[in-house]
Design a protein around this motif. Structure first.
Motif, short mmCIF file in Angstrom:
data_model
loop_
_atom_site.label_atom_id
_atom_site.label_comp_id
_atom_site.label_asym_id
_atom_site.label_seq_id
_atom_site.Cartn_x
_atom_site.Cartn_y
_atom_site.Cartn_z
N ILE A 1 -1.63 13.66 -15.04
CA ILE A 1 -1.84 13.76 -16.48
C ILE A 1 -1.08 12.62 -17.17
O ILE A 1 -0.23 11.97 -16.57
N HIS B 1 -7.67 15.77 -18.95
CA HIS B 1 -6.95 15.97 -20.19
C HIS B 1 -6.96 17.44 -20.60
O HIS B 1 -6.41 17.81 -21.61
N MET C 1 -5.52 20.74 -20.05
CA MET C 1 -4.40 21.38 -19.37
C MET C 1 -4.83 22.72 -18.79
O MET C 1 -4.27 23.20 -17.81
N VAL D 1 -6.30 21.88 -15.49
CA VAL D 1 -5.22 21.43 -14.62
C VAL D 1 -4.44 22.62 -14.10
O VAL D 1 -4.18 22.76 -12.89
N GLN D 2 -4.09 23.52 -15.01
CA GLN D 2 -3.28 24.67 -14.59
C GLN D 2 -4.08 25.62 -13.71
O GLN D 2 -3.53 26.30 -12.85
N ALA E 1 1.74 18.69 -10.46
CA ALA E 1 1.26 17.72 -11.43
C ALA E 1 2.20 16.53 -11.47
O ALA E 1 3.39 16.65 -11.18
N TRP F 1 3.09 13.37 -14.12
CA TRP F 1 2.88 12.88 -15.47
C TRP F 1 3.15 11.38 -15.47
O TRP F 1 4.25 10.94 -15.16
N VAL G 1 3.16 22.48 -11.63
CA VAL G 1 2.16 22.15 -12.64
C VAL G 1 2.53 22.69 -14.03
O VAL G 1 2.34 22.02 -15.04
N THR H 1 3.09 20.21 -17.16
CA THR H 1 2.13 20.24 -18.27
C THR H 1 2.81 20.68 -19.56
O THR H 1 2.50 20.16 -20.63
N GLN H 2 3.76 21.60 -19.44
CA GLN H 2 4.44 22.03 -20.67
C GLN H 2 5.25 20.90 -21.28
O GLN H 2 5.21 20.67 -22.48
N TYR I 1 4.65 17.82 -20.91
CA TYR I 1 3.70 16.84 -21.40
C TYR I 1 3.17 17.25 -22.77
O TYR I 1 3.10 16.45 -23.70
#
Lengths: 257, 392
Positions: free
Chosen positions: B59, B205, B207, B210-211, B217, B219, B231, B235-236, B238
């Motif tokens: 990501i 893009h 999330m 992705v999750q 993940a 970044w 992940v 993602t959080q 990000y």
């Protein structure tokens, strides 16, 4: 390796379909276009200039020209189409892990396949019109065609790789090929070349090949295999150079599209 | 788990190519076996390992270098320096319809794509029906691809991939197009593929996707790895970074999942009780007060989370962990107060998040976040000051 062979086969199939077979007239054009050029040259040289040389006395000018003209057409088309074969497929090369050399290789193969068919048709037509084609000569002639093919392959690799960096190449190539055409004994026999230029012409691998084709197919003279040594040597040298050249450049093609 | 792919200290510099002089210079340098001088650096210091069975998301913001990274992994691009090792059959779907030729029919493109992926003619013949069934675009398969909608192109591309069943599947934003049902179909297929031991590397893009699909993940920010790992954590962070970038508001109502039973009515923090400031001295106290509404007898649980400005969690504690009861204020309101004394945080910007949770402490019903700054002249590194003693 296996993957590349499948890929080349697929590309050749595709190219033959789209360039020659998909348009209804495509296949006809394949014969008609060189045929028209042949007739134009024939008209200009034998009717207007009334060119006479002993080699063509027995066969006539047109068959004399035709036997060398078709292989040249295959060769020159293969090289000229190769120029853009890498850049035209930039979209593919830039997205898929692929060996870039498959594109010029496929282009050269398809040009030779199609023009070999045309060549065979022309030889048959010539026979039908009473020209004495020595069919046994087709065997050594095949060797010449293979050399021509390898030469086209070498140049195809060279120009397609170079064109990625020097985009003007595609504009420079047609006049160069034309110069090559006229300085090769295709429209005329090698014997017509003035003495002081002959050593230059010996450097041209094409002249030995064209002369050999005529000796094999028109005159049934298979003795001059020695004349092929120099062209073979030059061709192999060029091939090695092109492979080295292409390998050096191809890993970076993507950066220059 | 065996390594499928590894990148070591990978760097990618795109040479300048606009002027023909640059191109000629590059040509000469390449022929002499030297490196092309300067250019724009899009990736640097990338170390990455992909193991069998992993599902890894990449990501990052637009232009961060994600696609270049994928291209290097798939072998489309060579890195300027560093090592790339891939020992797996890789199938990649980079961008929409990559490798498709517009003039040709869908069927011909399937053949081409299949040969690009290394399928032999027999294999393709065996799997053609499956491919057509998966793509499900009917008679359009005989139309030239230039007449296809973007969704149809993706259908075709994905359908061929499903027939190959690679060791490592690499996808770049392909699920962004295609209608809902096809997306579901692709996601189901990928889940199945992962269950059967496949390895996935995807750029997205979304999330959510992705999750849903990935366990790890990475970044990528400005050409290098900013964070990697679990992940959810990545993602959080990000997302928090994105929020930081876009929203400067002091109070961010981050989440309201419609279960408005327990809401945060008041949320303030300061250096002492009943103050509302955003700046603290290092080593001072952080006093926090929240008021939550409480429609019935059971008081909601509150969870405080202390995060760094980029969203990296530092500390979290909830009232039920510490067995704390809310103070009843009447009027369906209750209050929690907490004080972090002798704050160990080092100078920098942080946020405190308050989450209102149901009385069982299971669901988050409301979240608010307050940023604050810790000031000081400390030159220690990291987030917190840990108690320590130097020994001789």
């Amino acid at each position: 390796m296996n993957k590349n062979i499948t890929l080349i086969r697929e590309l050749v199939r595709r190219e033959i379909h789209s360039r020659y077979l998909d348009s209804i007239s495509g296949f006809v054009w394949l014969i008609v276009q060189p045929l028209m050029l042949l007739l134009i040259y024939g008209f200009v040289f034998s009717v207007i200039f009334t060119v006479r040389f002993p080699e063509a006395e027995t066969t006539g000018f047109l068959p004399y020209l035709a036997v060398a003209f078709w292989p040249w057409t295959a060769f020159s088309e293969a090289v000229m189409r190769s120029v853009n074969s890498v850049t035209d497929n930039a979209g593919l090369i830039d997205k898929v892990a692929i060996s870039s050399e498959v594109f010029p290789i496929a282009t050269v193969i398809s040009a030779f396949i199609m023009h070999s068919v045309g060549y065979l048709a022309v030889l048959l037509v010539l026979t039908a019109f009473g020209v004495d084609i020595h069919w046994l000569g087709l065997l050594p002639a095949m060797i010449v065609l293979v050399i021509l093919f390898v030469l086209a392959l070498a140049l195809g690799l060279l120009v397609s790789g170079l064109n990625v960096f020097v985009r003007d190449l595609e504009h420079m190539l047609p006049p160069v090929m034309m110069l090559w055409f006229f300085s090769t004994p295709i429209l005329y026999p090698a014997s017509m070349i003035p003495e002081k230029y002959t050593h230059w012409l010996d450097m041209n691998p094409m002249s030995g090949l064209m002369t050999a084709l005529r000796e094999f197919l028109l005159f049934g003279d298979y003795t001059n295999l020695v004349g092929l040594i120099l062209p073979v040597f030059i061709t192999l040298l060029l091939l090695l150079l092109s492979i080295w050249f292409f390998r050096r450049l191809s890993p970076r093609f993507e950066d220059f599209f | 788990m065996p390594l499928l792919a590894e990148l070591i200290a990978v760097e990618k510099i795109f040479p300048h190519t606009t002027h023909s002089k640059d191109r000629l210079k590059a040509l000469v340098r390449l022929l002499m076996g030297r490196k092309i001088g300067t250019g724009s650096r899009v990736l640097h210091d990338i170390d990455l390992q992909v193991r069998r069975g992993e599902s890894l998301a990449i990501i990052g913001a637009n232009g961060a270098g994600k696609s270049t990274l994928l291209k290097i992994l798939t072998g489309v691009l060579r890195p300027t320096s560093g090592k790339v090792m891939v020992n797996a059959s890789v199938a990649a779907l980079l961008e929409l319809g990559a490798g498709f030729q517009n003039e040709f029919s869908g069927m011909e493109n399937i053949r081409l794509k299949a040969s690009l992926l290394g399928m032999s003619r027999q294999e393709l013949a065996e799997k053609l029906d499956d491919i057509l069934a998966f793509a499900d675009i009917g008679e359009s398969i005989h139309e030239p691809v230039k007449h296809y909608s973007s969704g149809m192109v993706v259908r075709l591309g994905f359908a061929v991939i499903t027939a190959v069943n690679p060791d490592l599947l690499i996808t770049d934003e392909i699920l962004a197009v295609g209608d809902e049902s096809f997306q579901q179909k692709c996601i189901r297929w990928i889940e199945q593929y992962l269950e059967n031991g496949g390895t996935l590397l995807m750029v997205s893009h979304s999330m959510y996707q992705v999750q849903k699909l990935c366990k790890q993940a990475v970044w990528i920010d400005a050409g290098t790895i900013r964070m990697s790992g679990d992940v959810f954590r990545v993602t959080q962070s990000y997302l928090a970074w994105h929020e930081q970038k876009s929203a400067k508001e002091r109070i961010l109502s981050r989440q309201s999942n419609g279960n408005g039973q327990y809401r945060i009515k008041k949320f303030q923090l300061g250096a002492a009780e009943d103050t509302d400031i955003t700046e603290l001295k290092q080593g001072g106290s952080l006093c926090v007060e929240v008021e939550l509404n409480q429609p019935d007898e059971q008081a909601p649980v509150v969870l405080f989370g202390l995060v760094r400005a980029d969203g990296t969690p530092i500390y979290g504690v909830s009232s039920d962990q510490d067995n704390i009861q809310a103070t009843q204020l009447g009027n369906n309101l209750c209050r929690y107060r907490i004080s972090f004394d002798q704050l160990a945080l080092l100078p920098g910007s942080y946020s405190l998040r308050a989450h209102a949770m149901d009385p069982q402490g299971l669901r988050v019903c409301d979240t608010q976040e307050l940023p604050f700054i810790v000031t000081g002249a400390s030159r220690e590194m990291g987030f917190v000051n840990l108690p320590h003693t130097w020994k001789d």
